[in-house]
Design a protein around this motif. Structure first.
Motif, PDB file in Angstrom:
ATOM      1  N   PRO A  41       0.876  -1.228  -0.094  1.00 41.46           N
ATOM      2  CA  PRO A  41       0.196   0.002  -0.065  1.00 41.46           C
ATOM      3  C   PRO A  41       0.883   1.320  -0.091  1.00 41.46           C
ATOM      4  CG  PRO A  41      -0.805  -1.784   1.630  1.00 41.46           C
ATOM      5  CD  PRO A  41       0.618  -2.041   1.212  1.00 41.46           C
ATOM      6  N   ALA A  42       0.313   2.288  -0.710  1.00 41.68           N
ATOM      7  CA  ALA A  42       1.342   3.499  -0.861  1.00 41.68           C
ATOM      8  C   ALA A  42       1.462   4.102   0.427  1.00 41.68           C
ATOM      9  CB  ALA A  42       0.317   4.645  -1.605  1.00 41.68           C
ATOM     10  N   ASP A  43       1.055   4.135   1.452  1.00 39.08           N
ATOM     11  CA  ASP A  43       1.575   4.616   2.817  1.00 39.08           C
ATOM     12  C   ASP A  43       2.614   3.988   3.659  1.00 39.08           C
ATOM     13  OD1 ASP A  43      -0.469   2.592   3.678  1.00 39.08           O
ATOM     14  OD2 ASP A  43      -0.948   3.610   5.235  1.00 39.08           O
ATOM     15  N   LEU A  59      10.468  -3.669   1.726  1.00 34.65           N
ATOM     16  CA  LEU A  59      10.244  -2.358   1.074  1.00 34.65           C
ATOM     17  C   LEU A  59       9.185  -2.336   0.022  1.00 34.65           C
ATOM     18  CD1 LEU A  59      14.329  -1.606   0.463  1.00 34.65           C
ATOM     19  CD2 LEU A  59      12.990  -0.901   2.284  1.00 34.65           C
ATOM     20  N   ASN A  60       8.894  -1.258   0.022  1.00 34.08           N
ATOM     21  CA  ASN A  60       7.783  -0.715  -0.928  1.00 34.08           C
ATOM     22  C   ASN A  60       8.381  -0.864  -2.361  1.00 34.08           C
ATOM     23  OD1 ASN A  60       5.693  -0.019  -2.336  1.00 34.08           O
ATOM     24  ND2 ASN A  60       4.842   1.261  -0.831  1.00 34.08           N
ATOM     25  N   ALA A  61       8.313  -1.741  -3.033  1.00 39.82           N
ATOM     26  CA  ALA A  61       8.766  -1.676  -4.544  1.00 39.82           C
ATOM     27  C   ALA A  61       8.231  -0.391  -5.246  1.00 39.82           C
ATOM     28  CB  ALA A  61       8.686  -2.853  -5.087  1.00 39.82           C
ATOM     29  N   ASN A  62       7.188   0.166  -4.934  1.00 43.36           N
ATOM     30  CA  ASN A  62       6.513   1.159  -5.683  1.00 43.36           C
ATOM     31  C   ASN A  62       7.077   2.564  -5.395  1.00 43.36           C
ATOM     32  OD1 ASN A  62       4.448  -0.412  -6.746  1.00 43.36           O
ATOM     33  ND2 ASN A  62       3.156  -0.201  -5.102  1.00 43.36           N
ATOM     34  N   ASP A  93       4.968   8.953   5.714  1.00 44.35           N
ATOM     35  CA  ASP A  93       5.359  10.351   6.169  1.00 44.35           C
ATOM     36  C   ASP A  93       6.057   9.928   7.618  1.00 44.35           C
ATOM     37  OD1 ASP A  93       3.337   8.630   7.872  1.00 44.35           O
ATOM     38  OD2 ASP A  93       2.026  10.330   7.957  1.00 44.35           O
ATOM     39  N   ARG A  94       6.369   8.927   7.901  1.00 42.05           N
ATOM     40  CA  ARG A  94       7.099   8.609   9.377  1.00 42.05           C
ATOM     41  C   ARG A  94       8.389   9.349   9.254  1.00 42.05           C
ATOM     42  NH1 ARG A  94       7.171   3.170  12.640  1.00 42.05           N
ATOM     43  NH2 ARG A  94       6.319   4.251  14.456  1.00 42.05           N
ATOM     44  N   TYR A  95       9.287   9.433   8.193  1.00 33.78           N
ATOM     45  CA  TYR A  95      10.388  10.117   7.960  1.00 33.78           C
ATOM     46  C   TYR A  95      10.739  10.696   6.697  1.00 33.78           C
ATOM     47  CZ  TYR A  95      10.949   5.263   5.738  1.00 33.78           C
ATOM     48  OH  TYR A  95      11.070   4.329   5.060  1.00 33.78           O
ATOM     49  N   SER A  96       9.671  11.245   5.991  1.00 33.24           N
ATOM     50  CA  SER A  96       9.772  12.002   4.769  1.00 33.24           C
ATOM     51  C   SER A  96      10.392  13.358   5.240  1.00 33.24           C
ATOM     52  CB  SER A  96       8.734  11.928   4.054  1.00 33.24           C
ATOM     53  OG  SER A  96       7.577  12.309   4.738  1.00 33.24           O
TER      54      SER A  96
END
Length: 169
Positions: A41-43, A59-62, A93-96
Motif C-alpha cells: 500500500p502507498a503509505d 521495502l515498498n517496490a512502488n 510520512d514517518r520519515y519523509s
C-alpha cells in the motif's frame, strides 16, 4: 557525535564500499537480513521483522529508488540500534524529509533517520565533495550532491543542513 552517527560510521567502514552511492542492501545483507522489494500500500515504506533468528526487511517496490534506499537505510538503523523490537512498520510520512516527520518526536525514529543520513551520506565524504564542487547557492549544492549519494534533493538538503554546511535550501 551522536550514537546514530558513530554506529553508521562504523557500519560504513565495515560494510560500505569505496564507491558511491553507498549500497544499503549490501549493508543489510552483511548484517544477516534478507531484503525483499514488494509492492505494498502507498503509505507503507517498509517493514522489519525479526523472528526465530531470521531478519527480513521488506521495502515498498512502488517507491522511487532514492526513497527505497533511504527507507532501507532507516530500517537498517532500527535493526542495528533498536534490537528489542520484533516487528516494525514504517509509513511514508514517518520519515519523509521536508515535513514535520523529518523531526520526529519518537526518539527511535529520530535516531533511525539520523543513522540513515549518516550511512548514505558519510560526513567526511559529504564535506570533501561540498568543498570540491563549484556552486553559487545552497540549492545548487543540493542538486549537485543528491545524485552522487543516490538521495532525493530533500534528503540531501536535510543532511547538508544537519552537518552545518548550509543553513537552508
Amino acid at each position: 557525535m551522536s550514537r546514530a552517527d558513530a554506529e553508521a560510521r562504523t557500519l560504513f567502514a565495515e560494510h560500505g564500499s569505496a564507491s558511491l552511492p553507498v549500497d544499503p542492501e549490501k549493508v543489510a545483507q552483511n548484517l544477516g537480513a534478507m531484503v525483499i522489494h514488494q509492492p505494498t500500500p502507498a503509505d507503507l515504506s517498509g517493514m522489519l521483522l525479526r523472528r526465530d533468528g531470521q531478519i527480513v526487511i521488506g521495502l515498498n517496490a512502488n517507491l522511487p529508488e532514492a526513497r527505497q534506499r533511504f527507507a532501507l537505510a532507516h530500517l537498517v538503523g532500527h535493526l542495528h540500534l533498536h534490537r528489542s523490537r520484533e516487528l516494525l512498520l514504517d509509513t511514508v510520512d514517518r520519515y519523509s524529509h521536508g515535513s514535520l516527520a523529518s523531526m520526529p518526536t519518537d526518539r527511535e525514529e529520530a535516531e533511525a533517520n539520523r543513522f540513515a543520513g549518516a550511512l548514505l551520506a558519510p560526513e567526511g565524504v559529504v564535506r570533501r565533495m561540498a568543498a570540491e564542487v563549484d556552486f553559487a547557492t545552497a540549492a545548487q549544492l543540493v542538486a549537485l550532491l543528491a545524485p552522487r549519494f543516490g538521495l532525493t534533493e530533500a534528503t540531501m538538503g536535510y543532511r547538508l543542513i544537519s552537518l552545518g554546511i548550509i543553513l537552508d535550501v
